[in-house]
Scaffold this active site. Sequence first.
Site, PDB file in Angstrom:
ATOM      1  N   ASP A  37      -1.919  -2.194  -3.905  1.00  0.00           N
ATOM      2  CA  ASP A  37      -3.290  -2.293  -3.397  1.00  0.00           C
ATOM      3  C   ASP A  37      -3.966  -0.938  -3.568  1.00  0.00           C
ATOM      4  OD1 ASP A  37      -2.987  -4.921  -2.568  1.00  0.00           O
ATOM      5  OD2 ASP A  37      -2.609  -4.418  -0.467  1.00  0.00           O
ATOM      6  N   ARG A  63      -6.213  -5.905 -10.938  1.00  0.00           N
ATOM      7  CA  ARG A  63      -6.937  -6.776 -10.008  1.00  0.00           C
ATOM      8  C   ARG A  63      -8.295  -6.100  -9.772  1.00  0.00           C
ATOM      9  NH1 ARG A  63      -4.826  -6.464  -4.202  1.00  0.00           N
ATOM     10  NH2 ARG A  63      -3.268  -8.051  -4.692  1.00  0.00           N
ATOM     11  N   LYS A  74     -25.456  -2.843  -2.234  1.00  0.00           N
ATOM     12  CA  LYS A  74     -24.613  -3.981  -2.622  1.00  0.00           C
ATOM     13  C   LYS A  74     -24.980  -4.488  -4.017  1.00  0.00           C
ATOM     14  CE  LYS A  74     -23.022  -8.519  -1.107  1.00  0.00           C
ATOM     15  NZ  LYS A  74     -22.236  -8.626  -2.300  1.00  0.00           N
ATOM     16  N   THR A  87     -12.386 -12.060  -5.894  1.00  0.00           N
ATOM     17  CA  THR A  87     -13.681 -12.104  -5.223  1.00  0.00           C
ATOM     18  C   THR A  87     -13.916 -13.510  -4.669  1.00  0.00           C
ATOM     19  OG1 THR A  87     -16.071 -11.758  -5.494  1.00  0.00           O
ATOM     20  CG2 THR A  87     -14.913 -12.705  -7.380  1.00  0.00           C
ATOM     21  N   HIS A  88     -14.779 -13.579  -3.650  1.00  0.00           N
ATOM     22  CA  HIS A  88     -15.197 -14.887  -3.123  1.00  0.00           C
ATOM     23  C   HIS A  88     -16.652 -15.140  -3.488  1.00  0.00           C
ATOM     24  CE1 HIS A  88     -12.382 -12.783  -0.446  1.00  0.00           C
ATOM     25  NE2 HIS A  88     -11.692 -13.898  -0.562  1.00  0.00           N
ATOM     26  N   GLY A 111     -14.316  -3.657  -3.398  1.00  0.00           N
ATOM     27  CA  GLY A 111     -13.951  -2.466  -2.615  1.00  0.00           C
ATOM     28  C   GLY A 111     -14.201  -2.710  -1.145  1.00  0.00           C
ATOM     29  N   LYS A 142       0.844  -1.200   0.000  1.00  0.00           N
ATOM     30  CA  LYS A 142       0.000   0.000   0.000  1.00  0.00           C
ATOM     31  C   LYS A 142       0.878   1.249   0.000  1.00  0.00           C
ATOM     32  CE  LYS A 142      -3.991  -1.986   2.304  1.00  0.00           C
ATOM     33  NZ  LYS A 142      -3.566  -3.379   2.063  1.00  0.00           N
TER      34      LYS A 142
HETATM   35  C1  FAD Z   1      -6.945 -10.972  -3.395  1.00  0.00           C
HETATM   36  C2  FAD Z   1      -7.752  -9.808  -2.917  1.00  0.00           C
HETATM   37  C3  FAD Z   1      -7.165  -8.575  -2.848  1.00  0.00           C
HETATM   38  C4  FAD Z   1      -7.910  -7.462  -2.441  1.00  0.00           C
HETATM   39  N1  FAD Z   1      -7.361  -6.201  -2.500  1.00  0.00           N
HETATM   40  C5  FAD Z   1      -8.117  -5.122  -2.230  1.00  0.00           C
HETATM   41  C6  FAD Z   1      -7.647  -3.796  -2.428  1.00  0.00           C
HETATM   42  O1  FAD Z   1      -6.511  -3.569  -2.848  1.00  0.00           O
HETATM   43  N2  FAD Z   1      -8.477  -2.763  -2.136  1.00  0.00           N
HETATM   44  C7  FAD Z   1      -9.759  -2.967  -1.686  1.00  0.00           C
HETATM   45  O2  FAD Z   1     -10.495  -1.997  -1.471  1.00  0.00           O
HETATM   46  N3  FAD Z   1     -10.237  -4.222  -1.472  1.00  0.00           N
HETATM   47  C8  FAD Z   1      -9.459  -5.289  -1.740  1.00  0.00           C
HETATM   48  N4  FAD Z   1      -9.975  -6.550  -1.547  1.00  0.00           N
HETATM   49  C9  FAD Z   1     -11.235  -6.742  -0.785  1.00  0.00           C
HETATM   50  C10 FAD Z   1     -12.476  -6.633  -1.646  1.00  0.00           C
HETATM   51  O3  FAD Z   1     -12.641  -5.297  -2.051  1.00  0.00           O
HETATM   52  C11 FAD Z   1     -13.724  -7.079  -0.864  1.00  0.00           C
HETATM   53  O4  FAD Z   1     -13.878  -6.251   0.245  1.00  0.00           O
HETATM   54  C12 FAD Z   1     -13.694  -8.520  -0.395  1.00  0.00           C
HETATM   55  O5  FAD Z   1     -13.099  -9.347  -1.342  1.00  0.00           O
HETATM   56  C13 FAD Z   1     -15.129  -9.049  -0.156  1.00  0.00           C
HETATM   57  O6  FAD Z   1     -15.874  -8.968  -1.315  1.00  0.00           O
HETATM   58  P1  FAD Z   1     -16.223 -10.229  -2.274  1.00  0.00           P
HETATM   59  O7  FAD Z   1     -15.901  -9.814  -3.670  1.00  0.00           O
HETATM   60  O8  FAD Z   1     -15.548 -11.429  -1.809  1.00  0.00           O
HETATM   61  O9  FAD Z   1     -17.784 -10.342  -2.260  1.00  0.00           O
HETATM   62  P2  FAD Z   1     -18.886 -10.329  -1.120  1.00  0.00           P
HETATM   63  O10 FAD Z   1     -20.170 -10.207  -1.851  1.00  0.00           O
HETATM   64  O11 FAD Z   1     -18.557  -9.327  -0.066  1.00  0.00           O
HETATM   65  O12 FAD Z   1     -18.747 -11.757  -0.484  1.00  0.00           O
HETATM   66  C14 FAD Z   1     -19.075 -12.946  -1.195  1.00  0.00           C
HETATM   67  C15 FAD Z   1     -18.921 -14.147  -0.254  1.00  0.00           C
HETATM   68  O13 FAD Z   1     -17.543 -14.291   0.102  1.00  0.00           O
HETATM   69  C16 FAD Z   1     -17.376 -14.688   1.444  1.00  0.00           C
HETATM   70  N5  FAD Z   1     -16.668 -13.618   2.185  1.00  0.00           N
HETATM   71  C17 FAD Z   1     -16.433 -12.361   1.742  1.00  0.00           C
HETATM   72  N6  FAD Z   1     -15.724 -11.661   2.658  1.00  0.00           N
HETATM   73  C18 FAD Z   1     -15.523 -12.502   3.700  1.00  0.00           C
HETATM   74  C19 FAD Z   1     -14.866 -12.377   4.936  1.00  0.00           C
HETATM   75  N7  FAD Z   1     -14.275 -11.250   5.311  1.00  0.00           N
HETATM   76  N8  FAD Z   1     -14.864 -13.438   5.768  1.00  0.00           N
HETATM   77  C20 FAD Z   1     -15.459 -14.603   5.409  1.00  0.00           C
HETATM   78  N9  FAD Z   1     -16.094 -14.774   4.236  1.00  0.00           N
HETATM   79  C21 FAD Z   1     -16.128 -13.744   3.396  1.00  0.00           C
HETATM   80  C22 FAD Z   1     -18.761 -14.909   1.974  1.00  0.00           C
HETATM   81  O14 FAD Z   1     -19.102 -16.270   1.737  1.00  0.00           O
HETATM   82  C23 FAD Z   1     -19.592 -14.011   1.101  1.00  0.00           C
HETATM   83  O15 FAD Z   1     -20.949 -14.396   1.020  1.00  0.00           O
HETATM   84  C24 FAD Z   1      -9.251  -7.649  -2.009  1.00  0.00           C
HETATM   85  C25 FAD Z   1      -9.835  -8.912  -2.089  1.00  0.00           C
HETATM   86  C26 FAD Z   1      -9.120  -9.983  -2.546  1.00  0.00           C
HETATM   87  C27 FAD Z   1      -9.806 -11.309  -2.644  1.00  0.00           C
END
Ligand code: FAD
Length: 285
Positions: free
Chosen positions: A109, A160, A177, A202-203, A164, A75
């Site tokens: 990041d 990437r 959302k 993303t997850h 957010g 960062k």
């Molecule tokens: C490799 C990577 C790098 C990232 N880098 C940045 C960055 O530089 N800047 C930035 O602003 N954000 C970053 N993020 C975070 C991202 O912005 C989201 O806040 C985060 O990934 C949760 O969003 P989602 O896309 O997984 O979807 P969501 O809709 O939030 O979650 C989808 C599903 O994923 C699972 N999940 C999500 N978060 C969690 C958690 N904390 N604990 C347990 N399960 C969870 C749950 O099953 C959830 O239902 C990064 C994420 C990843 C994966």
Amino acid sequence: MRRPSSFARRFIAGETVAEAIAAARAVQARGMLISLDLLGESVATLAAADAATREYLQVVDAIIASGIERNISLKLTQLGLDVDKASAVDNLRKILERAAPAGFFVRLDMEQSSYTDVTLEIFETLWGHGCRELGVVLQAELYRSEQDLARVNALGARVRLVKGAYQEPKSVAYAKKSDVDAAYARMLKVLITDGHYGAIATHDPAMITLAQDWARAAGVTPDRFEFQMLYGVRRDLQTMLVSAGYRVRVYIPFGREWFPYFMRRLGERPANVMFVIRAILGDRG
Ligand SMILES: Cc1cc2nc3c(=O)[nH]c(=O)nc-3n(C[C@H](O)[C@H](O)[C@H](O)COP(=O)(O)OP(=O)(O)OC[C@H]3O[C@@H](n4cnc5c(N)ncnc54)[C@H](O)[C@@H]3O)c2cc1C
């Protein structure tokens, strides 16, 4: 954090680089790629920025010595962006000068929206100077990001894509959302068709399915993009994707400055807060 059973350990590999390297080896053994992130952000003095830079250089050396994959995320506020932009750029250059010849990829990041402009500006300047081992992050929650994606794709740089992680005002970001998800889906399509080895971070199973469908429809083979997920989150999905022949990179955070990162992970998922409460009550009992 010091106890291996602590809840924070679910998301953070440990406080030392040795612990992070051990975690990285375990992730690699599951057939996945890695990116190490020495946690730290918002440093308030040049001395702290210098110390973070020195520490990052040691991490680079430790990664080289260990033989794990050479990939880090960092960062800009960790390198002093809040104190002095020129010093932060100097610090980043020092890290790149050590990392680039050793074949590292370095991901900047993305932090709060107040840093988006300056982060992209620094990235584009270094890219203009020939730094091709550098990539950025774009956040679907910001209105501006679709334009930024076109801009970075035009350079030929690696993006990437994330939803957010920061709370942003309505003036700059979608509040609902469902709107963030719709923007992510739109950007995903562009990243797959026009991107350069895009990282789908993303997850969210719905987004992952969309990515797979669009890639298949566009004839983009699984070696031309990668999925990325956070250490400790949806390991089941990580494994499933690898078994299906996709590339998965796990972002492995570590270090003493883990608290803000940990709080963002709790904030994303209320169920995590319950885990913490149960862990605390368990400790007392
Ligand atoms: C490799 C990577 C790098 C990232 N880098 C940045 C960055 O530089 N800047 C930035 O602003 N954000 C970053 N993020 C975070 C991202 O912005 C989201 O806040 C985060 O990934 C949760 O969003 P989602 O896309 O997984 O979807 P969501 O809709 O939030 O979650 C989808 C599903 O994923 C699972 N999940 C999500 N978060 C969690 C958690 N904390 N604990 C347990 N399960 C969870 C749950 O099953 C959830 O239902 C990064 C994420 C990843 C994966």
